[in-house]
Each structure stands twice: as structure tokens, then as C-alpha cells.
Motif scaffolding. Structure first.
Motif, PDB file in Angstrom:
ATOM      1  N   LYS A  68      17.425  -7.472  -5.914  1.00 18.95           N
ATOM      2  CA  LYS A  68      18.186  -7.161  -7.117  1.00 18.95           C
ATOM      3  C   LYS A  68      19.674  -7.039  -6.807  1.00 18.95           C
ATOM      4  CE  LYS A  68      14.578  -6.673  -9.732  1.00 18.95           C
ATOM      5  NZ  LYS A  68      14.261  -7.598 -10.792  1.00 18.95           N
ATOM      6  N   LYS A  69      20.049  -7.435  -5.609  1.00 18.60           N
ATOM      7  CA  LYS A  69      21.443  -7.315  -5.201  1.00 18.60           C
ATOM      8  C   LYS A  69      22.285  -8.287  -6.032  1.00 18.60           C
ATOM      9  CE  LYS A  69      24.322  -7.842  -1.103  1.00 18.60           C
ATOM     10  NZ  LYS A  69      24.347  -8.257   0.295  1.00 18.60           N
ATOM     11  N   PRO A  70      23.377  -7.846  -6.608  1.00 14.54           N
ATOM     12  CA  PRO A  70      24.192  -8.745  -7.437  1.00 14.54           C
ATOM     13  C   PRO A  70      24.878  -9.811  -6.593  1.00 14.54           C
ATOM     14  CG  PRO A  70      25.244  -6.613  -7.220  1.00 14.54           C
ATOM     15  CD  PRO A  70      23.898  -6.493  -6.587  1.00 14.54           C
ATOM     16  N   ILE A  71      25.020 -10.998  -7.206  1.00 12.19           N
ATOM     17  CA  ILE A  71      25.646 -12.129  -6.518  1.00 12.19           C
ATOM     18  C   ILE A  71      26.950 -12.447  -7.235  1.00 12.19           C
ATOM     19  CG2 ILE A  71      25.401 -14.565  -5.935  1.00 12.19           C
ATOM     20  CD1 ILE A  71      22.389 -14.112  -5.924  1.00 12.19           C
ATOM     21  N   ALA A  72      28.001 -12.663  -6.467  1.00 15.85           N
ATOM     22  CA  ALA A  72      29.292 -13.001  -7.061  1.00 15.85           C
ATOM     23  C   ALA A  72      29.244 -14.437  -7.558  1.00 15.85           C
ATOM     24  CB  ALA A  72      30.394 -12.845  -6.023  1.00 15.85           C
ATOM     25  N   LEU A  73      29.600 -14.648  -8.827  1.00 16.07           N
ATOM     26  CA  LEU A  73      29.541 -15.983  -9.412  1.00 16.07           C
ATOM     27  C   LEU A  73      30.761 -16.820  -9.049  1.00 16.07           C
ATOM     28  CD1 LEU A  73      28.114 -15.158 -12.934  1.00 16.07           C
ATOM     29  CD2 LEU A  73      26.912 -16.036 -10.945  1.00 16.07           C
ATOM     30  N   HIS A  74      31.864 -16.207  -8.735  1.00 16.56           N
ATOM     31  CA  HIS A  74      33.032 -16.956  -8.280  1.00 16.56           C
ATOM     32  C   HIS A  74      33.330 -16.504  -6.855  1.00 16.56           C
ATOM     33  CE1 HIS A  74      34.255 -13.350 -10.471  1.00 16.56           C
ATOM     34  NE2 HIS A  74      35.218 -13.225  -9.601  1.00 16.56           N
ATOM     35  N   GLY A  75      33.637 -17.504  -5.988  1.00 14.09           N
ATOM     36  CA  GLY A  75      33.820 -17.205  -4.567  1.00 14.09           C
ATOM     37  C   GLY A  75      35.145 -16.544  -4.296  1.00 14.09           C
ATOM     38  N   ASN A  76      35.422 -16.370  -3.040  1.00 13.14           N
ATOM     39  CA  ASN A  76      36.692 -15.731  -2.672  1.00 13.14           C
ATOM     40  C   ASN A  76      37.838 -16.733  -2.840  1.00 13.14           C
ATOM     41  OD1 ASN A  76      36.300 -17.415  -0.543  1.00 13.14           O
ATOM     42  ND2 ASN A  76      35.792 -15.830   0.919  1.00 13.14           N
ATOM     43  N   GLU A  77      39.034 -16.317  -2.549  1.00 15.52           N
ATOM     44  CA  GLU A  77      40.233 -17.118  -2.824  1.00 15.52           C
ATOM     45  C   GLU A  77      40.264 -18.416  -2.006  1.00 15.52           C
ATOM     46  OE1 GLU A  77      43.643 -14.660  -2.240  1.00 15.52           O
ATOM     47  OE2 GLU A  77      42.944 -13.140  -3.640  1.00 15.52           O
ATOM     48  N   THR A  78      39.833 -18.358  -0.765  1.00 11.43           N
ATOM     49  CA  THR A  78      39.892 -19.576   0.064  1.00 11.43           C
ATOM     50  C   THR A  78      38.947 -20.648  -0.475  1.00 11.43           C
ATOM     51  OG1 THR A  78      38.233 -18.630   1.558  1.00 11.43           O
ATOM     52  CG2 THR A  78      40.546 -18.323   2.143  1.00 11.43           C
ATOM     53  N   GLU A  79      37.787 -20.227  -0.940  1.00 11.33           N
ATOM     54  CA  GLU A  79      36.854 -21.198  -1.503  1.00 11.33           C
ATOM     55  C   GLU A  79      37.417 -21.799  -2.785  1.00 11.33           C
ATOM     56  OE1 GLU A  79      33.100 -19.276  -2.014  1.00 11.33           O
ATOM     57  OE2 GLU A  79      32.675 -19.207   0.117  1.00 11.33           O
ATOM     58  N   GLN A  80      38.080 -20.990  -3.581  1.00 11.27           N
ATOM     59  CA  GLN A  80      38.670 -21.498  -4.816  1.00 11.27           C
ATOM     60  C   GLN A  80      39.788 -22.495  -4.523  1.00 11.27           C
ATOM     61  OE1 GLN A  80      39.861 -18.103  -7.116  1.00 11.27           O
ATOM     62  NE2 GLN A  80      37.766 -17.625  -7.771  1.00 11.27           N
ATOM     63  N   GLN A  81      40.569 -22.232  -3.492  1.00 13.06           N
ATOM     64  CA  GLN A  81      41.644 -23.158  -3.124  1.00 13.06           C
ATOM     65  C   GLN A  81      41.055 -24.493  -2.660  1.00 13.06           C
ATOM     66  OE1 GLN A  81      43.916 -21.073  -0.198  1.00 13.06           O
ATOM     67  NE2 GLN A  81      44.969 -19.759  -1.709  1.00 13.06           N
ATOM     68  N   LEU A  82      39.979 -24.424  -1.885  1.00 14.40           N
ATOM     69  CA  LEU A  82      39.338 -25.661  -1.428  1.00 14.40           C
ATOM     70  C   LEU A  82      38.800 -26.469  -2.600  1.00 14.40           C
ATOM     71  CD1 LEU A  82      37.391 -24.480   1.757  1.00 14.40           C
ATOM     72  CD2 LEU A  82      39.311 -26.056   1.663  1.00 14.40           C
ATOM     73  N   LEU A  83      38.211 -25.777  -3.570  1.00 20.29           N
ATOM     74  CA  LEU A  83      37.687 -26.476  -4.738  1.00 20.29           C
ATOM     75  C   LEU A  83      38.811 -27.132  -5.528  1.00 20.29           C
ATOM     76  CD1 LEU A  83      34.948 -23.973  -5.971  1.00 20.29           C
ATOM     77  CD2 LEU A  83      34.591 -26.224  -4.967  1.00 20.29           C
ATOM     78  N   GLN A  84      39.953 -26.483  -5.638  1.00 21.59           N
ATOM     79  CA  GLN A  84      41.081 -27.067  -6.357  1.00 21.59           C
ATOM     80  C   GLN A  84      41.625 -28.293  -5.624  1.00 21.59           C
ATOM     81  OE1 GLN A  84      43.843 -23.868  -6.868  1.00 21.59           O
ATOM     82  NE2 GLN A  84      42.735 -22.968  -8.600  1.00 21.59           N
ATOM     83  N   GLN A  85      41.654 -28.215  -4.282  1.00 28.41           N
ATOM     84  CA  GLN A  85      42.116 -29.360  -3.506  1.00 28.41           C
ATOM     85  C   GLN A  85      41.165 -30.543  -3.664  1.00 28.41           C
ATOM     86  OE1 GLN A  85      42.562 -28.013   0.501  1.00 28.41           O
ATOM     87  NE2 GLN A  85      44.474 -26.911   0.088  1.00 28.41           N
TER      88      GLN A  85
END
Length: 193
Positions: A68-85
Motif C-alpha cells: 500500500k506504499k504510495p508511488i510518485a506519479l512524476h519522477g524527480n527533476e533529473t528524470e523530467q529533464q531527460l524526458l524533455q530532452q
């Protein structure tokens, strides 16, 4: 040597046959074990179901569900930067099939006249060989294209006019005996007209 007389009585041949009572006593007994239970007690399906006491504040947990541990739906900042690139890496050029630029008719005619495969096939046809399959298709398509190019460039008319100028009616009669036969009027000779 002395003679030994045969006797009809012999010694014991095998073990003595014991009576049933004696055999029962000497037999080894199997080790007795407790029978395993083969299911629920008889009559248990009709017995009332006893509910376990519930603790206040707790619900029944389904063991089939995972954590039942919650999962973060959006990753940390580095992952978001990679996705934008990765999103910015769109192709700058579009892929398309190569279109061969059509040759000028003079160049295409020159290429057809120098085609080694076509020249070999023409030679085979002139020798009286019959072409089949891919060779026949290739030969037919290339000769048709050659004729189109000749008419397009106007070379076909010049060749025909050159041949017409060179051949006189006498030459045609020498070459074609059927033409001479058609020109003679046989009615005069046969019917006397």
C-alpha cells in the motif's frame, strides 16, 4: 567295495509345515500407526460458522493485494529533464524514398544502346533463339522503350525515309518475290484477256 543298500526313508526334505495357530504366533506384526485425518469432521458443513472477534478500527485485509506504499506519479527533476530532452530530439530532416531524376531522351537512348544485357538478348534473338521468362520481359520492355525514344526524338522517321530513298521498286522485287508475284497480272496469261 562294500555295497550300500538303498533305503526308502530319507531325512527331512524341507522345513516342517506349522499348523495355523503356530504360524500366527511366529508371524511378525506390522507397526501400528495412527491414521491420518482425511478431511473435516463429519457433520462440519452443517455446523454454524464461528466468526472471529474483530478488532475495532481494523478492516479485513485481503492477502492478495500488494503493498500500500504510495508511488510518485512524476519522477524527480533529473528524470523530467531527460524526458524533455528526449521530446526535443525530433528529426530535423524527413525521410523519403529516393526519386531517380529522369534522364534526357538522348541520354536514355544512348544508355539503352550500350546496355550489355540487351545487346546480348538482341544477338540471341537474331540467331533465332526464343526468349522466355525474365529475359523475354526485359527484352520486350527495353525494345518498346527504344522505339518510343526513337519516335520521340524523330530518329525513326529519318531512318524510314533513308530506307525509302535507298530502296527502289526493282530492289524490293528482288528482295521480295511475293511482291513480284502480286504485280504480275496472271489473268492475261491464263484466260487470254
Amino acid at each position: 567295495m562294500t555295497r550300500i543298500k538303498k533305503s526308502r526313508t530319507t531325512g527331512p526334505i524341507g522345513s516342517r509345515h506349522k499348523p495355523a495357530a503356530e504360524a500366527r504366533q511366529s508371524r511378525e506384526r506390522p507397526v501400528e500407526t495412527k491414521k491420518k485425518g482425511a478431511g473435516l469432521k463429519s457433520g462440519s458443513r452443517n455446523a454454524p460458522v464461528q466468526e472471529k472477534p474483530q478488532h475495532s478500527g481494523q478492516t479485513n485485509k485481503d492477502p492478495r493485494h500488494g503493498s500500500k506504499k504510495p508511488i510518485a506519479l512524476h519522477g524527480n527533476e533529473t528524470e523530467q529533464q531527460l524526458l524533455q530532452q528526449m521530446a526535443d530530439l525530433k528529426p530535423k530532416a524527413q525521410l523519403a524514398k529516393v526519386k531517380i531524376a529522369p534522364l534526357a531522351p538522348e541520354q536514355e537512348l544512348a544508355a539503352l544502346e550500350q546496355d550489355e544485357k540487351l545487346l546480348a538478348l538482341v544477338e540471341r534473338v537474331e540467331n533465332g533463339e526464343i526468349l522466355t521468362g525474365k529475359d523475354a520481359k526485359y527484352f520486350n520492355s527495353k525494345t518498346a522503350r527504344h522505339a518510343e525514344l526513337l519516335t520521340l526524338l524523330g530518329l525513326d522517321d529519318e531512318e524510314a525515309s533513308d530506307e525509302a530513298e535507298q530502296d527502289t521498286p526493282e530492289d524490293i522485287e528482288e528482295l521480295d518475290p511475293l511482291a513480284q508475284f502480286e504485280r504480275t497480272d496472271w489473268r492475261k496469261d491464263l484466260l487470254g484477256e
